[in-house]
Design a protein around this motif. Structure first.
Motif, short mmCIF file in Angstrom:
data_model
loop_
_atom_site.label_atom_id
_atom_site.label_comp_id
_atom_site.label_asym_id
_atom_site.label_seq_id
_atom_site.Cartn_x
_atom_site.Cartn_y
_atom_site.Cartn_z
N MET A 69 -12.76 -1.38 -5.78
CA MET A 69 -11.64 -2.20 -5.32
C MET A 69 -11.09 -1.66 -4.01
O MET A 69 -11.08 -0.46 -3.78
N LYS A 70 -10.61 -2.54 -3.18
CA LYS A 70 -9.95 -2.15 -1.94
C LYS A 70 -8.51 -1.78 -2.30
O LYS A 70 -7.82 -2.53 -2.98
N TRP A 71 -8.06 -0.62 -1.88
CA TRP A 71 -6.71 -0.18 -2.21
C TRP A 71 -6.08 0.42 -0.96
O TRP A 71 -5.70 1.56 -0.91
N ASP A 72 -6.00 -0.35 0.08
CA ASP A 72 -5.45 0.17 1.31
C ASP A 72 -4.50 -0.86 1.91
O ASP A 72 -4.79 -1.48 2.92
N ASP A 73 -3.35 -1.05 1.25
CA ASP A 73 -2.37 -1.99 1.79
C ASP A 73 -1.21 -1.26 2.46
O ASP A 73 -0.21 -1.86 2.80
N PRO A 76 2.40 2.70 -1.57
CA PRO A 76 2.21 3.93 -2.33
C PRO A 76 0.89 3.90 -3.11
O PRO A 76 0.42 2.84 -3.52
N THR A 77 0.34 5.06 -3.32
CA THR A 77 -0.90 5.18 -4.08
C THR A 77 -0.57 5.47 -5.54
O THR A 77 0.58 5.76 -5.89
N LEU A 82 2.29 8.78 -9.88
CA LEU A 82 2.14 9.87 -10.84
C LEU A 82 3.08 11.02 -10.50
O LEU A 82 3.78 11.53 -11.36
N TRP A 83 3.12 11.40 -9.21
CA TRP A 83 4.01 12.49 -8.81
C TRP A 83 5.47 12.10 -9.05
O TRP A 83 6.28 12.91 -9.44
N PRO A 92 8.54 6.11 -4.84
CA PRO A 92 7.72 5.72 -3.69
C PRO A 92 7.58 4.21 -3.50
O PRO A 92 7.09 3.76 -2.48
N GLY A 93 8.02 3.44 -4.47
CA GLY A 93 7.77 2.00 -4.43
C GLY A 93 8.76 1.24 -3.58
O GLY A 93 9.74 1.78 -3.07
N HIS A 94 8.51 -0.04 -3.43
CA HIS A 94 9.40 -0.93 -2.70
C HIS A 94 10.48 -1.37 -3.67
O HIS A 94 10.23 -1.60 -4.84
#
Length: 105
Positions: A69-73, A76-77, A82-83, A92-94
């Motif tokens: 899967m492409k995961w580069d938007d 946050p990862t 997790l951290w 880290p989210g919006h």
């Protein structure tokens, strides 16, 4: 096929008897004519479960895996989340952090 062998004979020719057991023979070890143990080929847990009917090995060719899967938007990862869940970094989210007063939806 089961073969009987006395303890003395087994001790004197152990490697021969082990080779025969590994080849598939079942060897009944006796002491003074009374059964004491059975030697047979070692069996992995997988082989035992197949023999017992607890699992069925797959047949045919396995399906190929889908492309990654492409995961580069730029967001946050999964590692960021997790951290955050471990308290290592701020949310880290919006939008508001889950579980806060601002998270009324």
């Amino acid at each position: 096929m089961r073969v009987e062998v006395g303890v003395r004979e087994l001790r004197e020719n152990l490697s021969t008897w082990l080779d025969r057991a590994a080849a598939g023979e079942e060897i009944l070890v006796t002491e003074r004519g009374k059964p004491k143990a059975v030697l047979s080929a070692a069996e992995t847990a997988w082989d035992r479960m197949v023999r017992e009917g607890r699992i069925t090995p797959a047949r045919g060719n396995p399906r190929p895996l889908p492309p990654p899967m492409k995961w580069d938007d730029g967001g946050p990862t999964l590692m960021d989340y997790l951290w955050w869940s471990r308290g290592k970094i701020p949310w880290p989210g919006h939008g508001p952090e889950p579980g806060t007063e601002d998270d009324e939806a």
